[in-house]
Design an enzyme around this catalytic site. Structure first.
Site, mmCIF file in Angstrom:
data_model
loop_
_atom_site.group_PDB
_atom_site.id
_atom_site.type_symbol
_atom_site.label_atom_id
_atom_site.label_comp_id
_atom_site.label_asym_id
_atom_site.label_seq_id
_atom_site.Cartn_x
_atom_site.Cartn_y
_atom_site.Cartn_z
ATOM 1 C CE LYS A 233 -3.736 -1.898 2.930
ATOM 2 N NZ LYS A 233 -4.906 -1.680 2.082
ATOM 3 N NE ARG A 309 -11.248 -10.141 -1.282
ATOM 4 C CZ ARG A 309 -11.643 -9.193 -2.141
ATOM 5 N NH1 ARG A 309 -12.069 -9.535 -3.331
ATOM 6 N NH2 ARG A 309 -11.614 -7.923 -1.788
#
Length: 455
Positions: A233, A309
Site C-alpha cells: 500500500k 477474504r
C-alpha cells in the site's frame, strides 16, 4: 474505561431536553431567552438559582423534523458541569433506552496512552430504560473501540488472542487457538499463507459458548495490520491499517453483548477469528500464486492486498462444516463499500429474505445502520479466473464489495443462512456518541434482530 450511571439521588440536578420551537420548562423563566438559547442540537443553557448557584440545565435537540440526527443527542450532555444529573422529563419522540445509551456512548475516551478518565457529569438512568442491558451494550462497544484504537505495536495477533482469552474467561466460554505451522496441520492453509511473513505467527482463535440450541457462527476478520503484502500500500493508505482487525473487534464485542444481555441463552455460539498481520518478507505469498483452501477450492492471488477474504475463507469453511443455522461474517473488507455508502453505513449481503428483513428493520430501529446489497449472480464469472477456481481480486475494480461478498459466499455453503457485513470500523469525524476513532458497526443491529432470526 467503564461506562456508568449515577445512583439515584435527590441531589441530582434536573436536565430538560427540548426540541426547537417547543415550550421551555417554566422553571427556566426568561433566562434561556436572555442567553440567546435556541435549542440547537447539543446547545446547553445552564440555569442559576436565586443565589447564583447552578440549579439545572436545558439541552437542545434541534428540530423535531430532524429527529434522526438527535437519536444519540444525550451524548452531547457530557459537556455539562461535573456532578449528578437526572432527566426532568423525556420529550415526546425520544426513547428512554436510546437517550440513555447516547449518554453512555458519549462517555467513551481512549486513554491507554494519554490522560485518563475525567470526573465529568454523571446521569441517573432515565425512568423506563433498562440500565443493566444498556451498560452491557456500552461495555461491549467500548471493548470494540479499544481494540480498534490500539496500534499494532500493542495489538498484534498475540495480543488479540489475549483479549479473546480474557473475554472468554470472563463469560465462561471455551477457547482454542491454532498457531503457526499447526495451521497447516489442521488444514487452514490460507490463514497460514497470509500471515506467515509477519514477526508474529498467524493463528485461528476459536471460541464456543453454550451447549444447546441453534448454532450461530460469527467470523471476524483479524488482520491486525495490513501493509498490502507484496502489493504494498502507499503510505497514506497504510495509515489506518491498525483498524483492519475491526471485524474481529466487532465479533468480540458482539459476543460480549450476547453473553452479558442474556441473549446467548438457548443458543450455541461459535466465534472464529483468523488473526494475522499481512507483512512483507522473503516468504510472503505472491501475486500470481495459486493457493488451495480448506474447502479444496483453489484461489489465484491477483492482489496480496485482498488478503481479508482469504483468511475469512478458511475460517468460514471450518464453521460451515458444522452446518450452523446462521453464519455471519464481519470484516473491514473493501474500499468499494466506502465509496458506495461512506463510513457510516456498512453494506450487508444476505440471500434469506426473513433474515435480511430482520437485520434491516433492527438496524434502523436501534440506530446501527446497515444497507442491503445484492449477491448479484451475473458477477460470479468475475471471481472465476482461467487457472483456478477463484480469483481473490478480479480485474477492473467494479462492484468490488459485491465480488468480495460472492467470493466469501462460496465458503459459507453448509450454513442454513448467511449474512456478510462489509464494515468500516472507524469514525473519521466526531459525531454524537461516536468520537473520532474505532467504532463498532452492526453488532447492535444483529443483537436486536436475533430474536426474529433464531427464535
Amino acid at each position: 474505561m467503564t461506562p456508568e450511571f449515577a445512583a439515584a439521588s435527590d441531589s441530582a440536578r434536573p436536565l430538560w431536553l427540548v426540541w426547537k420551537d417547543d415550550a421551555l420548562p417554566p422553571e427556566a423563566g426568561d433566562w434561556p431567552a436572555q442567553c440567546g438559547f435556541s435549542a440547537k442540537p447539543g446547545e446547553i443553557c445552564l440555569l442559576p438559582d436565586g443565589a447564583g448557584a447552578l440549579s439545572g440545565a436545558i439541552m437542545g435537540l434541534g428540530a423535531r423534523s430532524e429527529a434522526g440526527r438527535s437519536r444519540f443527542a444525550l451524548a452531547r450532555a457530557q459537556a455539562l458541569p461535573k456532578g449528578d444529573w437526572r432527566l426532568a422529563a423525556l420529550p415526546e419522540g425520544l426513547d428512554p433506552d436510546e437517550a440513555a445509551l447516547g449518554w453512555l456512548f458519549g462517555q467513551y475516551r481512549f486513554t491507554r496512552y494519554k490522560g485518563g478518565p475525567s470526573d465529568g457529569p454523571h446521569l441517573v438512568c432515565p425512568e423506563g430504560a433498562d440500565a443493566d442491558r444498556l451498560l452491557a451494550i456500552a461495555r461491549a462497544e467500548f471493548l470494540t473501540r479499544d481494540l480498534i484504537n490500539t496500534p499494532a505495536s500493542d495489538m498484534g495477533p498475540a495480543q488479540l488472542e489475549a483479549a479473546a482469552r480474557t473475554l472468554a474467561d470472563r463469560i465462561g466460554a471455551r477457547i482454542e487457538v491454532t498457531t503457526g505451522e499447526a495451521l497447516l496441520q489442521q488444514n487452514l492453509p490460507l490463514i497460514h499463507a497470509v500471515g506467515r511473513a509477519a514477526a508474529e505467527a498467524p493463528r485461528l482463535i476459536d471460541i464456543r459458548l453454550g451447549d444447546e440450541g441453534a448454532l450461530l457462527a460469527i467470523v471476524g476478520k483479524g488482520v491486525c495490520f495490513d501493509t498490502g503484502g507484496l502489493n504494498l500500500k502507499p503510505g497514506a493508505s497504510m495509515a489506518l491499517m491498525k483498524k483492519d482487525m475491526g471485524g474481529a473487534a466487532t465479533a468480540l464485542g458482539l459476543l460480549a453483548m450476547l453473553a452479558d444481555t442474556g441473549a446467548a441463552k438457548g443458543l450455541r455460539l461459535r466465534v472464529l477469528i483468523p488473526a494475522v498481520e499481512n507483512s512483507v518478507a522473503g516468504n510472503a505469498f505472491r501475486p500470481g500464486d495459486v493457493l488451495t483452501s480448506r474447502k479444496g477450492l483453489s484461489v489465484e492471488v491477483n492482489n496480496t492486498d485482498a488478503e481479508g477474504r482469504l483468511v475469512l475463507a478458511d475460517a468460514m469453511a471450518l464453521a460451515a462444516e458444522e452446518a450452523p443455522e446462521l453464519m455471519i461474517s464481519l470484516a473491514t473488507l473493501t474500499g468499494a463499500a466506502r465509496v458506495a455508502l461512506g463510513p457510516d453505513i456498512p453494506p450487508f449481503y444476505c440471500d434469506d429474505e426473513p433474515t435480511a428483513a430482520a437485520l434491516q428493520e433492527a438496524a434502523m430501529r436501534v440506530a446501527d445502520p446497515l444497507w442491503r446489497m445484492p449477491f448479484w449472480q451475473p458477477y460470479e464469472p468475475q471471481i472465476e479466473p482461467a487457472i483456478a477456481d477463484l480469483d481473490n481480486a478480479p480485474a477492473g475494480g467494479m462492484a468490488g464489495s459485491i465480488t468480495a461478498a460472492l467470493f466469501l459466499r462460496r465458503f459459507a455453503q453448509g450454513a442454513a443462512r448467511y449474512a456478510h457485513l462489509d464494515i468500516y470500523g472507524w469514525q473519521p469525524a466526531a459525531a454524537p456518541g461516536r468520537p473520532k476513532g474505532g467504532v463498532g458497526q452492526g453488532a447492535r443491529a444483529i443483537l436486536a434482530a436475533l430474536p426474529r432470526i433464531l427464535p
